[in-house]
Design a protein around this motif. Structure first.
Motif, short mmCIF file in Angstrom:
data_model
loop_
_atom_site.label_atom_id
_atom_site.label_comp_id
_atom_site.label_asym_id
_atom_site.label_seq_id
_atom_site.Cartn_x
_atom_site.Cartn_y
_atom_site.Cartn_z
N GLU A 77 -4.79 9.64 -1.86
CA GLU A 77 -5.41 8.37 -2.26
C GLU A 77 -4.44 7.21 -2.04
O GLU A 77 -3.24 7.35 -2.25
CB GLU A 77 -5.85 8.43 -3.72
CG GLU A 77 -6.94 9.45 -3.99
CD GLU A 77 -7.42 9.41 -5.44
OE1 GLU A 77 -6.98 8.49 -6.18
OE2 GLU A 77 -8.22 10.28 -5.83
N THR A 78 -4.98 6.06 -1.64
CA THR A 78 -4.18 4.88 -1.40
C THR A 78 -4.09 4.03 -2.67
O THR A 78 -5.11 3.72 -3.29
CB THR A 78 -4.76 4.03 -0.26
OG1 THR A 78 -4.81 4.82 0.93
CG2 THR A 78 -3.91 2.79 -0.01
N ARG A 137 0.86 5.73 -0.31
CA ARG A 137 0.05 6.94 -0.23
C ARG A 137 0.97 8.15 -0.23
O ARG A 137 2.04 8.13 0.38
CB ARG A 137 -0.79 6.91 1.04
CG ARG A 137 -1.89 7.97 1.07
CD ARG A 137 -2.79 7.76 2.26
NE ARG A 137 -3.92 8.68 2.23
CZ ARG A 137 -4.89 8.72 3.13
NH1 ARG A 137 -4.87 7.85 4.12
NH2 ARG A 137 -5.87 9.57 3.05
N TYR A 154 0.85 -1.19 0.00
CA TYR A 154 0.00 0.00 0.00
C TYR A 154 0.88 1.24 0.00
O TYR A 154 1.85 1.33 0.76
CB TYR A 154 -0.91 0.02 1.24
CG TYR A 154 -1.79 -1.19 1.38
CD1 TYR A 154 -3.03 -1.25 0.74
CD2 TYR A 154 -1.40 -2.27 2.16
CE1 TYR A 154 -3.85 -2.36 0.87
CE2 TYR A 154 -2.21 -3.39 2.29
CZ TYR A 154 -3.44 -3.43 1.64
OH TYR A 154 -4.23 -4.53 1.78
N TRP A 190 -6.09 5.03 6.73
CA TRP A 190 -4.72 4.56 6.50
C TRP A 190 -4.16 3.88 7.74
O TRP A 190 -3.53 2.83 7.67
CB TRP A 190 -3.85 5.73 6.07
CG TRP A 190 -2.39 5.38 5.88
CD1 TRP A 190 -1.38 5.56 6.76
CD2 TRP A 190 -1.81 4.78 4.73
NE1 TRP A 190 -0.20 5.12 6.24
CE2 TRP A 190 -0.43 4.64 4.99
CE3 TRP A 190 -2.32 4.36 3.50
CZ2 TRP A 190 0.45 4.09 4.06
CZ3 TRP A 190 -1.43 3.82 2.58
CH2 TRP A 190 -0.07 3.68 2.85
#
Length: 380
Positions: A163-164, A128, A126, A218
Motif C-alpha cells: 500500500e502507498t 511503499r 510517497y 506506483w
C-alpha cells in the motif's frame, strides 16, 4: 550468533568464536542495510525467513530488544552475544538507500512545477513497502537545496505491504528566495528507540527518489523533483509621466507614478529604472539615468540604471519618483521600469511577507534640438 547476522548472509547455524562474533556485530549498520534488501520480494529466501529477518530487525530498532537466539548456542556464547549486541546497537545508524532493491521505496514530488510567493509550496512524499510485515516509522525529514525549508514531521507511520502512504508538507517561501528554484535533495525515514538503535533510511539523490522496481500504479506517479518560485502577481497601477521631445545632451524629466490598488498596504516599495540590456551597446553607452537632486547644487550621478525606495503606501494612495534621463545621441531606446514591494499576510504572531513585482518596457526617443533645411531655387 543471531539470526539478524546469519539471515542476510545465509550462514549455517554453527558456533562462532567471540572474536568473529564481535567482528560481525560491530557493524550493525551493514547488517541492517543487508536486512533492508533481504526482506524484499526480490529476495530469493523463503517468506518465512523474510518474516524472521524483519521481526529480528524490528526487535532491535523498534522494541529495544535483542534478536532471536539461534539454536545450538551455549549459555556462555549467549551471554557474550548479549553484551556485544548491547554495545554495538547503541546510537543512531543511517542506511543510505542506493539500490532499487530496498524493502521501502520512496518518491518525493512538488505539487506543481512553479509557485508564487503568496501561495504555499506543497510537497508530497510517497512511501511503499515490499517487506512481508508492516514497517513502523516515527519521523520523516524532507531535505531541500535551501536548508531553510527542510521539513520534519513527527508522527507514527505504518507502511502496510503493497500500500502507498503519502505525507504532505506546505510552507511559504521567504522574500529573499523569490526567483530561485527549489529542489528536493533527499528524504529520511526514522525508526527506533532513541538512545538505543535508532535507524534512518536515507534517499539522497534524485535517481534514488524517482527510481522504482514496483509495478504500476506506483510507476505512474508523476514526480516533480524541482519547482520555480516566482513573484506574486501585482495589482498596482504604474505609469510614466513625461513630456516629449527629449533633446540630446539635456536633462529630460520623467516621473514614475504608482497607485496602490492592492486591498492592503504595501511596504518596501523599490523602484528600478534603467536601460534595457537587450539592445545595442552603443545605445546603452550614450544614455544614462539619475535621480533628481534633493538640493540645488547637488551633483547628479548618472548611471545606466538606478534603484530607489519610496514610502509605504496605503490602499488607494498615489505616490511616485522623479527621475532624469540624458542621451548624447539621437535614437530610440528601451528602458525597463520595475516595481517591487511587499505585503504582509497572516496573523500578528506569525506574519508572512510576500514579494510582488511589476515591470514594463518603455520606449523613449531622443532627438536633435533643431533641424535646418535649405532649398535653393533658380531666380531666372
Amino acid at each position: 550468533s543471531w539470526s539478524l547476522v546469519h539471515g542476510p548472509q545465509q550462514l549455517p547455524t554453527v558456533r562462532k568464536s567471540t572474536t568473529e562474533m564481535r567482528t560481525k556485530l560491530d557493524n550493525t549498520s551493514c547488517i541492517n542495510n543487508a536486512c533492508i534488501v533481504m526482506v524484499t520480494t526480490a529476495s530469493l529466501i523463503s517468506d518465512d525467513e523474510r518474516c524472521r529477518l524483519q521481526q529480528n530487525m524490528q526487535k532491535i530498532v523498534e522494541l529495544n530488544q535483542l534478536p532471536e537466539i539461534e539454536p545450538g548456542l551455549s549459555n556462555e556464547n549467549v551471554e557474550v552475544a548479549k553484551a556485544i549486541w548491547h554495545n554495538a546497537s547503541t546510537g543512531q545508524q543511517t542506511v543510505v538507500i542506493t539500490s532499487s532493491f530496498s524493502c521501502v521505496e520512496c518518491k518525493a514530488s512538488f505539487r506543481d512545477n512553479s509557485f508564487t510567493g503568496n501561495h504555499p509550496v506543497s510537497v508530497t512524499v510517497y512511501m511503499r513497502s515490499t517487506a512481508p510485515l508492516p514497517m513502523k516509522f516515527n519521523k520523516i525529514h524532507l531535505l531541500f537545496n535551501i536548508p531553510d525549508y527542510n521539513q520534519s514531521s513527527v508522527e507514527k507511520l505504518s507502511l502496510v505491504p503493497g500500500e502507498t502512504c503519502a505525507v504532505s508538507f506546505e510552507f511559504l517561501v521567504l522574500p529573499q528566495h523569490i526567483g530561485i528554484d527549489l529542489e528536493i535533495l533527499g528524504v529520511e525515514l526514522c525508526t527506533g528507540v532513541g538512545g538505543y538503535c535508532a535507524m534512518e533510511l536515507h534517499w539522497s539523490s534524485r535517481d534514488a527518489l524517482i527510481s522504482s522496481m514496483m509495478e504500476s500504479p506506483w510507476q505512474q506517479l508523476e514526480i516533480k523533483p524541482s519547482a520555480s518560485v516566482y513573484p506574486c502577481e501585482s495589482n498596482i497601477e504604474v505609469s510614466l509621466d513625461h513630456s516629449p521631445p527629449m533633446i540630446i545632451d539635456e536633462w529630460y524629466s520623467v516621473r514614475v507614478v504608482i497607485k496602490n490598488t492592492e486591498p492592503q498596504a504595501i511596504s518596501v516599495v523599490m523602484v528600478t529604472f534603467g536601460l534595457d540590456n537587450n539592445q545595442d551597446n552603443e545605445l546603452i553607452e550614450t544614455a544614462a539615468v539619475a535621480t533628481v537632486p534633493g538640493n540645488q547644487g547637488d551633483q547628479v550621478e548618472w548611471e545606466p540604471s538606478l534603484e530607489l525606495q519610496i514610502s509605504d503606501m496605503e490602499p488607494g494612495q498615489i505616490d511616485g519618483a522623479d527621475l532624469l534621463v540624458r542621451c548624447t545621441q539621437a535614437a530610440s531606446r528601451q528602458f525597463v521600469l520595475k516595481i517591487n514591494y511587499e505585503i504582509t499576510i497572516g496573523d500578528k504572531d506569525q506574519p508572512i511577507r510576500c514579494v510582488y513585482e511589476k515591470d514594463q518596457v518603455i520606449t523613449l526617443n531622443s532627438v536633435q534640438p533643431f533641424a535646418v533645411s535649405r532649398k535653393i531655387t533658380n531666380m531666372k
